[in-house]
Motif scaffolding. Sequence first.
Motif, PDB file in Angstrom:
ATOM      1  N   ILE A 228       4.614   2.522 -10.452  1.00  0.00           N
ATOM      2  CA  ILE A 228       5.048   1.894  -9.244  1.00  0.00           C
ATOM      3  C   ILE A 228       3.901   0.991  -8.628  1.00  0.00           C
ATOM      4  O   ILE A 228       4.512   0.032  -8.244  1.00  0.00           O
ATOM      5  CB  ILE A 228       5.568   3.014  -8.118  1.00  0.00           C
ATOM      6  CG1 ILE A 228       6.535   3.646  -8.735  1.00  0.00           C
ATOM      7  CG2 ILE A 228       5.754   2.108  -6.756  1.00  0.00           C
ATOM      8  CD1 ILE A 228       6.895   4.883  -7.903  1.00  0.00           C
ATOM      9  N   ILE A 229       2.603   1.419  -8.538  1.00  0.00           N
ATOM     10  CA  ILE A 229       1.866   0.549  -8.192  1.00  0.00           C
ATOM     11  C   ILE A 229       0.903  -0.140  -9.309  1.00  0.00           C
ATOM     12  O   ILE A 229       0.322   0.401  -9.995  1.00  0.00           O
ATOM     13  CB  ILE A 229       0.646   1.365  -7.166  1.00  0.00           C
ATOM     14  CG1 ILE A 229       1.283   1.742  -5.886  1.00  0.00           C
ATOM     15  CG2 ILE A 229      -0.461   0.464  -6.741  1.00  0.00           C
ATOM     16  CD1 ILE A 229       0.757   2.933  -5.154  1.00  0.00           C
ATOM     17  N   LYS A 230       1.049  -1.679  -9.241  1.00  0.00           N
ATOM     18  CA  LYS A 230       0.113  -2.308 -10.235  1.00  0.00           C
ATOM     19  C   LYS A 230      -1.288  -2.460  -9.769  1.00  0.00           C
ATOM     20  O   LYS A 230      -1.996  -1.891 -10.476  1.00  0.00           O
ATOM     21  CB  LYS A 230       0.745  -3.751 -10.323  1.00  0.00           C
ATOM     22  CG  LYS A 230       2.447  -3.753 -10.452  1.00  0.00           C
ATOM     23  CD  LYS A 230       2.836  -3.258 -11.937  1.00  0.00           C
ATOM     24  CE  LYS A 230       4.200  -3.589 -12.428  1.00  0.00           C
ATOM     25  NZ  LYS A 230       5.013  -2.578 -12.506  1.00  0.00           N
ATOM     26  N   GLU A 231      -1.536  -3.008  -8.795  1.00  0.00           N
ATOM     27  CA  GLU A 231      -2.911  -3.283  -8.175  1.00  0.00           C
ATOM     28  C   GLU A 231      -2.764  -3.703  -6.867  1.00  0.00           C
ATOM     29  O   GLU A 231      -1.697  -3.993  -6.229  1.00  0.00           O
ATOM     30  CB  GLU A 231      -3.742  -4.087  -9.175  1.00  0.00           C
ATOM     31  CG  GLU A 231      -3.248  -5.676  -8.968  1.00  0.00           C
ATOM     32  CD  GLU A 231      -3.828  -6.466 -10.043  1.00  0.00           C
ATOM     33  OE1 GLU A 231      -4.094  -7.607  -9.559  1.00  0.00           O
ATOM     34  OE2 GLU A 231      -4.129  -6.009 -11.217  1.00  0.00           O
ATOM     35  N   GLY A 232      -3.797  -3.740  -5.992  1.00  0.00           N
ATOM     36  CA  GLY A 232      -4.179  -4.402  -4.712  1.00  0.00           C
ATOM     37  C   GLY A 232      -3.302  -3.487  -3.779  1.00  0.00           C
ATOM     38  O   GLY A 232      -3.031  -4.120  -2.633  1.00  0.00           O
ATOM     39  N   LYS A 233      -3.226  -2.069  -3.887  1.00  0.00           N
ATOM     40  CA  LYS A 233      -2.474  -1.058  -2.633  1.00  0.00           C
ATOM     41  C   LYS A 233      -3.392  -0.158  -2.715  1.00  0.00           C
ATOM     42  O   LYS A 233      -4.275   0.261  -3.381  1.00  0.00           O
ATOM     43  CB  LYS A 233      -1.217  -0.682  -3.152  1.00  0.00           C
ATOM     44  CG  LYS A 233      -0.297  -1.632  -3.674  1.00  0.00           C
ATOM     45  CD  LYS A 233       0.641  -2.388  -2.618  1.00  0.00           C
ATOM     46  CE  LYS A 233       1.622  -2.940  -3.087  1.00  0.00           C
ATOM     47  NZ  LYS A 233       2.198  -4.102  -2.162  1.00  0.00           N
ATOM     48  N   PHE A 234      -3.503   0.403  -1.257  1.00  0.00           N
ATOM     49  CA  PHE A 234      -4.319   1.724  -1.037  1.00  0.00           C
ATOM     50  C   PHE A 234      -3.508   2.544  -0.200  1.00  0.00           C
ATOM     51  O   PHE A 234      -2.596   2.030   0.324  1.00  0.00           O
ATOM     52  CB  PHE A 234      -5.570   1.193  -0.258  1.00  0.00           C
ATOM     53  CG  PHE A 234      -5.380   0.749   1.092  1.00  0.00           C
ATOM     54  CD1 PHE A 234      -5.518   1.542   2.162  1.00  0.00           C
ATOM     55  CD2 PHE A 234      -5.110  -0.537   1.274  1.00  0.00           C
ATOM     56  CE1 PHE A 234      -5.070   1.124   3.375  1.00  0.00           C
ATOM     57  CE2 PHE A 234      -4.969  -1.297   2.584  1.00  0.00           C
ATOM     58  CZ  PHE A 234      -4.883  -0.214   3.496  1.00  0.00           C
ATOM     59  N   LEU A 235      -3.851   3.853  -0.338  1.00  0.00           N
ATOM     60  CA  LEU A 235      -3.113   4.992   0.530  1.00  0.00           C
ATOM     61  C   LEU A 235      -3.307   4.722   1.930  1.00  0.00           C
ATOM     62  O   LEU A 235      -4.743   4.941   2.186  1.00  0.00           O
ATOM     63  CB  LEU A 235      -3.466   6.338  -0.092  1.00  0.00           C
ATOM     64  CG  LEU A 235      -2.418   7.356   0.338  1.00  0.00           C
ATOM     65  CD1 LEU A 235      -2.236   8.453  -0.730  1.00  0.00           C
ATOM     66  CD2 LEU A 235      -3.173   7.997   1.693  1.00  0.00           C
ATOM     67  N   ALA A 236      -2.622   4.334   2.731  1.00  0.00           N
ATOM     68  CA  ALA A 236      -2.675   3.960   4.233  1.00  0.00           C
ATOM     69  C   ALA A 236      -2.549   5.494   5.184  1.00  0.00           C
ATOM     70  O   ALA A 236      -3.059   5.327   5.942  1.00  0.00           O
ATOM     71  CB  ALA A 236      -2.010   2.779   4.649  1.00  0.00           C
ATOM     72  N   ARG A 237      -1.504   5.914   4.747  1.00  0.00           N
ATOM     73  CA  ARG A 237      -1.038   7.173   5.513  1.00  0.00           C
ATOM     74  C   ARG A 237      -0.083   8.329   4.926  1.00  0.00           C
ATOM     75  O   ARG A 237       0.572   7.599   4.102  1.00  0.00           O
ATOM     76  CB  ARG A 237      -0.449   6.613   7.079  1.00  0.00           C
ATOM     77  CG  ARG A 237       0.513   6.106   6.955  1.00  0.00           C
ATOM     78  CD  ARG A 237       1.207   5.423   8.331  1.00  0.00           C
ATOM     79  NE  ARG A 237       1.850   4.157   8.082  1.00  0.00           N
ATOM     80  CZ  ARG A 237       1.586   3.092   7.879  1.00  0.00           C
ATOM     81  NH1 ARG A 237       0.338   2.783   7.839  1.00  0.00           N
ATOM     82  NH2 ARG A 237       2.309   2.126   7.924  1.00  0.00           N
TER      83      ARG A 237
END
Length: 113
Positions: free
Chosen positions: A50-59
Motif C-alpha cells: 500500500i505504501i510505496k515511499e514517502g510516508k511515515f506513521l503519524a498516529r
Amino acid sequence: MKSIFTLFLFVGMMHLHAADEPAHSKRKLPILSIKAAIDKAEAFVKEEKIIKEGKFLARAEYHESGPWSEPNLEKKTSGPYWQITYEPDKLADGGQIFVLIYMDGKARYVGGR
C-alpha cells in the motif's frame, strides 16, 4: 424581560435533563493493544504494498464507533477499531493513508494514496 425568562427556563430544563443521565458512562476499552495494532498495520501495508515511499506513521487513534465500525459484509469487519494514519513526508493537502485494525486483528485499507 421575556427573553431573559426564556433563557432561565431553558437553562433550568437543561440542568434537569443532565441530572437524569449518569455522570460517567463506561467506555468499551480496546481488546487489542495499540502496539499490536501498529504491528499489524505495518505488516499489512508491507504485505499489500500500500505504501510505496514517502510516508511515515503519524498516529494511531482508537474509535469505539464511527463510519467504519458498521458491519462491512465484503471485508467481514465491524466494531471498534484502531485507525492508523500514515502521512506524506512532504507538506501536502491530503495524501494520508488510513489503515483500520479491528479488535479481532483484521486489517482494512480505507483510503488515501
